[in-house]
Every structure is written in structure tokens, then in C-alpha cells.
Design an enzyme around this catalytic site. Structure first.
Site, PDB file in Angstrom:
ATOM      1  N   TYR A  18       0.785  -1.217  -0.004  1.00 18.48           N
ATOM      2  CA  TYR A  18      -0.080   0.034   0.007  1.00 18.48           C
ATOM      3  C   TYR A  18       0.797   1.385   0.045  1.00 18.48           C
ATOM      4  O   TYR A  18       0.578   2.341   0.542  1.00 18.48           O
ATOM      5  CB  TYR A  18      -0.873   0.127   1.240  1.00 18.48           C
ATOM      6  CG  TYR A  18      -1.943  -0.990   1.537  1.00 18.48           C
ATOM      7  CD1 TYR A  18      -3.046  -1.120   0.514  1.00 18.48           C
ATOM      8  CD2 TYR A  18      -1.738  -1.933   2.114  1.00 18.48           C
ATOM      9  CE1 TYR A  18      -4.164  -1.684   0.596  1.00 18.48           C
ATOM     10  CE2 TYR A  18      -2.695  -3.058   2.252  1.00 18.48           C
ATOM     11  CZ  TYR A  18      -3.850  -2.992   1.386  1.00 18.48           C
ATOM     12  OH  TYR A  18      -4.761  -3.928   1.510  1.00 18.48           O
ATOM     13  N   TYR A 145     -14.446  -4.902   2.870  1.00 22.82           N
ATOM     14  CA  TYR A 145     -12.882  -5.259   2.604  1.00 22.82           C
ATOM     15  C   TYR A 145     -12.888  -6.792   3.007  1.00 22.82           C
ATOM     16  O   TYR A 145     -13.179  -7.054   4.366  1.00 22.82           O
ATOM     17  CB  TYR A 145     -12.100  -4.357   3.201  1.00 22.82           C
ATOM     18  CG  TYR A 145     -10.572  -4.952   2.876  1.00 22.82           C
ATOM     19  CD1 TYR A 145      -9.919  -4.667   1.715  1.00 22.82           C
ATOM     20  CD2 TYR A 145      -9.836  -5.638   3.756  1.00 22.82           C
ATOM     21  CE1 TYR A 145      -8.733  -4.895   1.299  1.00 22.82           C
ATOM     22  CE2 TYR A 145      -8.737  -6.095   3.639  1.00 22.82           C
ATOM     23  CZ  TYR A 145      -8.045  -5.762   2.335  1.00 22.82           C
ATOM     24  OH  TYR A 145      -6.770  -6.394   2.072  1.00 22.82           O
ATOM     25  N   ASP A 239     -17.239 -12.666   7.913  1.00 25.15           N
ATOM     26  CA  ASP A 239     -15.822 -12.540   7.655  1.00 25.15           C
ATOM     27  C   ASP A 239     -15.235 -11.935   9.073  1.00 25.15           C
ATOM     28  O   ASP A 239     -15.330 -10.668   9.386  1.00 25.15           O
ATOM     29  CB  ASP A 239     -15.507 -11.528   6.656  1.00 25.15           C
ATOM     30  CG  ASP A 239     -13.971 -11.387   6.627  1.00 25.15           C
ATOM     31  OD1 ASP A 239     -13.342 -11.782   7.554  1.00 25.15           O
ATOM     32  OD2 ASP A 239     -13.365 -11.026   5.697  1.00 25.15           O
ATOM     33  N   LYS A 268      -5.530 -12.345  11.367  1.00 25.00           N
ATOM     34  CA  LYS A 268      -5.243 -11.148  12.156  1.00 25.00           C
ATOM     35  C   LYS A 268      -5.037 -11.762  13.476  1.00 25.00           C
ATOM     36  O   LYS A 268      -3.946 -12.194  13.821  1.00 25.00           O
ATOM     37  CB  LYS A 268      -6.230 -10.148  12.174  1.00 25.00           C
ATOM     38  CG  LYS A 268      -6.359  -9.600  10.639  1.00 25.00           C
ATOM     39  CD  LYS A 268      -6.491  -8.117  10.809  1.00 25.00           C
ATOM     40  CE  LYS A 268      -6.137  -7.464   9.380  1.00 25.00           C
ATOM     41  NZ  LYS A 268      -7.562  -7.318   8.482  1.00 25.00           N
TER      42      LYS A 268
HETATM   43  C1  LIG Z   1      -7.421  -7.638   6.781  1.00 25.28           C
HETATM   44  C2  LIG Z   1      -8.873  -8.283   6.434  1.00 25.28           C
HETATM   45  C3  LIG Z   1      -8.790  -9.219   5.518  1.00 25.28           C
HETATM   46  C4  LIG Z   1      -7.490  -9.726   4.795  1.00 25.28           C
HETATM   47  O1  LIG Z   1      -6.494 -10.415   5.612  1.00 25.28           O
HETATM   48  P1  LIG Z   1      -5.400 -10.524   5.129  1.00 25.28           P
HETATM   49  O2  LIG Z   1      -4.498 -11.285   6.137  1.00 25.28           O
HETATM   50  O3  LIG Z   1      -4.495  -9.043   5.134  1.00 25.28           O
HETATM   51  O4  LIG Z   1      -4.910 -10.902   3.677  1.00 25.28           O
HETATM   52  C5  LIG Z   1     -10.071  -9.896   5.071  1.00 25.28           C
HETATM   53  N1  LIG Z   1     -10.962  -9.510   5.673  1.00 25.28           N
HETATM   54  C6  LIG Z   1     -11.255  -8.536   6.658  1.00 25.28           C
HETATM   55  C7  LIG Z   1     -12.517  -8.526   7.370  1.00 25.28           C
HETATM   56  C8  LIG Z   1     -10.009  -7.894   6.987  1.00 25.28           C
HETATM   57  O5  LIG Z   1     -10.035  -7.155   7.830  1.00 25.28           O
END
Ligand SMILES: *Cc1c(COP(=O)(O)O)cnc(C)c1O
Length: 441
Positions: A18, A145, A239, A268
């Protein structure tokens, strides 16, 4: 090995994420971390108020996680995960299933949040093919996202970030985020898509859309959306890559809901921010649709490092810490302090809105244009760094997602920095061009 001039050496060989490498400021070399603090090469310290891109839960270089990872490294560092298994992967899956939303019964490992999303989308799409039913469409929130790989990009916002790839992305049915006041409209949009009978799945960030700017909506409206999906046999994918593991005040954002998803994506905080790991969980309904004597019904997906033992050991150690009473108290304390701060801060001039959900705090400032690319973000980013705090603005939105171990004085330093930003904006000093410009998300 010398670390002298690390930033200059970096500039010779590294391409950062980024980052517009032509105009970006030199990166800040970090040589050590402890608790919520990062120590720079030049001796400066920074409060990591963004938990190093939302991953860190218990602080940097946590001794307990470090010990568990070291033990695992000396026992088994990796093994092929097709045809073989190992204690860390099995135990971690067992323990995840215990704490995941009701009904989740299988864990599929991958490496990051984007791949966890890819796996969930593939499970959903192939589920209907295995069942012999023609359902192809995916519903997602317009500003969402879900990651940077192609499938994840397809279900994410059509923004400047994905513009070069739009023509390569599959078509998605986008609905508006049901922010307060918008609920009825979103429900109508969902019902219209659902009624067509050809929707495979709905993927959503539960309660908080992170990258969209910590945009928040209520559990009540999400329950309505999920109920509609269930009435129309639409599979649901929560997600929880950002919201999982205590971020929203409960273990998962889905814990605020009556209706539970068919699949959950995790990454994460999954390892407390220690190792790269992703996981996709699903219920028995999804899993059973792949059981067959016909090999074509197999989920043909995997990664070299699937189920990596060291990553699973880090996840297990992080989970031990997460489930301690002390951590629950830390999460509650951050939530209460954020709430008290919000109460005072939202009354100030140039503060458009303050949003909070558990340990997540977002402040939206009034600004000329609200795009990611506006100058305000650059100015505020540099201002925070000068105060010894890492805050990465999303345009005119500043958010705080701290490690749970952040101390009260460190939190005060973060709040004071937000206050300083507000004063800067009232003074309209932000129109001065910053010496070096950077882009942040
Ligand atoms: C950060 C994020 C992703 C992507 O995860 P990466 O480990 O960066 O590929 C997917 N969904 C959500 C909600 C996120 O915050």
C-alpha cells in the site's frame, strides 16, 4: 550484521505494501517490541495504537507465546498436511470449535485473511455445485473489505485500490451497509436479490466494516439480514478476520447475534499477531456436501504451509492468554475508557462522528472531501508519529485498535494525540503541505 542506515538499505531492495514508493517517507526501522510499545533504531518509542495492522492482541514479543513457539520449533517445524496431521493443528481446531459461534464444526487452515476468504467462497460456490443446484451469485456489502487476492477483491468495494483489476473480478450483488437510518433500504435490497433464488452466499463483516473506516451497524439489523438469507437458503459467511478474538468486546462479533453463520473466516488476531495463519470454519451442512465417492466433489484447495505447526502453536498460546480473566478485564477496561472518551470528544467542533464497539474506536473529522487520498490523513499521520503514537488515518477517519495490554497512561497518550489532531484541524493548520507525503489505509 549492522542495522545502521536500515531505512536506506530498505529503500534499495524493498517494495512495501500500500505504498507509493516514489513519494513515501523513509520507513521507520523498528528493532524491538514489548507490550504495546515499539522501539525504533534511533531510540524513539511508539505506542502501537493500531496493533500492527489489527493483528496484535497481547503485546509485542510476548514471553509466553515466544516460549510456546520456541518449544514447537524444537519439536516439529512443519509437516505436509495432506495425509498427515500433528498435535498443534488438531488441538487448535478443537479449541477454536469450542469458542466459535454455535454450529461451527470443521476447521480448514490457510495462511492469511484473504486466503481464509478465498476458501470460504470456494466452499460456498462448490457446495451448490456438489448439491447439483444452480446458485452462483454472491451478495456483499458495497463498502466491504475482504482481502487482496482476486476472489476476496471481487467481494470487496470497487474502489481506487481495485480499479486496475475491475474487469477481472466476478460480478457481485452489492447491498448498502445498514448503518442507522439505512436499515430498511438494505433489507429491501437483500430481499430483491434473494427472491431471484440464484444466490449462493452472503459474505459480511459483522458489526464493523474495518477498512471502510470502522463503519458500524447494529446486531439487530444483521439478524434480520441473516434471517432473510436463511429463509432463502443463502449460505452465510461471517468474515471475522478483524472482529474476532475480543476486538468487539465479545470473543466474536457473531456472539452479539441470534442467527449464526454457516462459515467463519479468521486471521489477524488468530495467533495474537505472532505468525501468519488463516482459518475458515464451517458447519456440518457445508462439510457433508463435500463427502462423496465421487472425487470431483473434493475441495481441491491447499497451501504449502497449511496447518503449519509453529503458527498453530502461536495460536494456541494466544488463545490461552485470551481466555484468561485478566484479558477479559483488559478488554472491558479499554471499552469503558473508549466510551468515556467518545462521550466528551463527539461534542467538539469539527468532530463529525465518534463510533465505538468494544476495543475499536473511530473518530471522523470534518474535512474537505472524504477520500483516502486527501491530505488531512498525511498530516494527521505525521502528527501522531511526532507524539510517539502510531495511528494510520483512513482519510479523515482515525481509528484506535490497541493491543489489549495497552496501559492506562499509554491510552491517555493516544487520546491526547486525538485531541491534538482536533486542535490542529480547528486551527486549519493542516492545509500546510506536509514535508513528505505518504499514502496510508
Ligand atoms: C484484513 C482483512 C482481510 C484480509 O486479511 P489479510 O491477512 O490481510 O489477507 C479480510 N477480511 C477482513 C475483514 C479484514 O479486515
Amino acid at each position: 550484521m549492522s542495522i545502521t542506515n536500515l531505512a536506506t538499505r530498505d529503500q534499495q531492495v524493498i517494495w512495501h505494501p500500500y505504498t507509493q514508493m516514489k513519494t513515501a517517507a523513509l520507513p521507520i526501522p523498528i528493532v524491538r517490541g514489548e507490550g504495546a510499545l515499539l522501539y525504533a533504531e534511533d531510540g524513539k518509542t511508539y505506542v502501537d495504537a493500531v496493533a500492527s495492522w489489527w493483528v496484535n492482541l497481547h503485546g509485542h514479543a510476548h514471553p509466553y507465546i515466544a516460549r510456546k513457539v520456541a518449544e514447537q520449533l524444537q519439536t516439529l517445524e512443519h509437516v505436509i498436511f495432506a495425509g498427515f496431521t500433528h498435535p498443534a493443528a488438531v488441538t487448535f481446531a478443537e479449541r477454536l470449535i469450542q469458542i466459535l459461534p454455535q454450529g461451527q464444526s470443521r476447521i480448514f487452515y490457510s495462511d492469511n485473511g484473504s486466503t481464509a476468504v478465498e476458501v470460504a467462497l470456494k466452499m460456498a460456490i462448490q457446495y451448490w455445485q456438489n448439491e447439483g443446484i444452480a446458485r452462483r451469485k454472491i451478495i456483499a456489502f458495497r463498502n466491504s473489505y475482504h482481502g487482496d487476492t482476486f476472489g476476496a477483491m471481487a467481494v470487496s468495494a470497487r474502489s481506487a485500490f481495485t480499479a486496475p483489476f475491475w474487469s477481472y473480478l466476478f460480478e457481485v450483488c452489492f447491498i448498502d451497509v445498514p448503518i442507522p437510518g439505512q436499515e430498511g433500504e438494505t433489507l429491501k435490497q437483500l430481499e430483491a436479490f434473494a427472491a431471484a433464488g440464484d444466490v449462493a452466499a452472503f459474505i459480511y463483516e459483522p458489526l464493523v466494516l474495518g477498512t471502510a473506516g470502522m463503519v458500524m451497524y447494529t446486531p439487530e439489523v444483521l439478524d434480520c439480514l441473516l434471517e432473510t438469507c436463511q429463509q432463502h437458503d443463502i449460505l452465510t459467511i461471517a468474515d471475522e478476520v478483524m472482529t474476532g478474538f475480543g476486538r468487539t468486546g465479545r470473543t466474536f462479533a457473531s456472539d452479539y447475534l441470534q442467527h449464526q453463520p454457516d462459515m467463519v473466516t479468521l486471521s489477524k488476531g488468530l495467533t495474537g499477531g505472532t505468525m501468519a495463519l488463516g482459518a475458515t470454519s464451517c458447519n456440518e451442512k457445508i462439510y457433508e456436501a463435500f463427502l462423496s465417492d465421487d472425487k470431483r466433489k473434493t475441495l481441491f484447495h491447499g497451501h504449502s504451509y497449511t496447518g503449519n505447526p509453529v503458527a498453530c502453536a502461536a495460536g494456541l498460546a494466544s488463545l490461552d492468554l485470551l481466555l484468561q480473566e485478566q484479558t477479559k478485564q483488559q478488554i472491558d477496561r479499554i471499552g469503558q475508557r473508549h466510551a468515556a472518551f467518545s462521550q466528551k470528544f463527539r461534542a467538539l467542533p469539527k468532530v463529525l462522528e465518534v463510533r465505538q464497539q468494544g476495543t475499536i474506536l473511530a473518530v471522523e473529522f470534518e474535512a474537505e472531501g472524504t477520500s483516502y487520498f486527501n491530505k488531512l490523513g498525511d498530516t494527521l499521520y505525521s502528527f501522531a508519529l511526532a507524539q510517539g503514537v502510531i495511528l494510520r488515518p483512513l482519510g479523515n477517519i482515525i481509528y484506535v485498535i490497541p493491543p489489549y495490554c495497552i496501559t492506562d497512561p499509554q491510552l491517555d497518550q493516544v487520546y491526547l494525540t486525538l485531541q491534538g489532531m482536533q486542535e490542529l484541524i480547528i486551527g486549519e493548520r493542516y492545509f500546510e503541505p506536509p514535508s513528505q507525503t505518504t499514502l496510508h489505509d
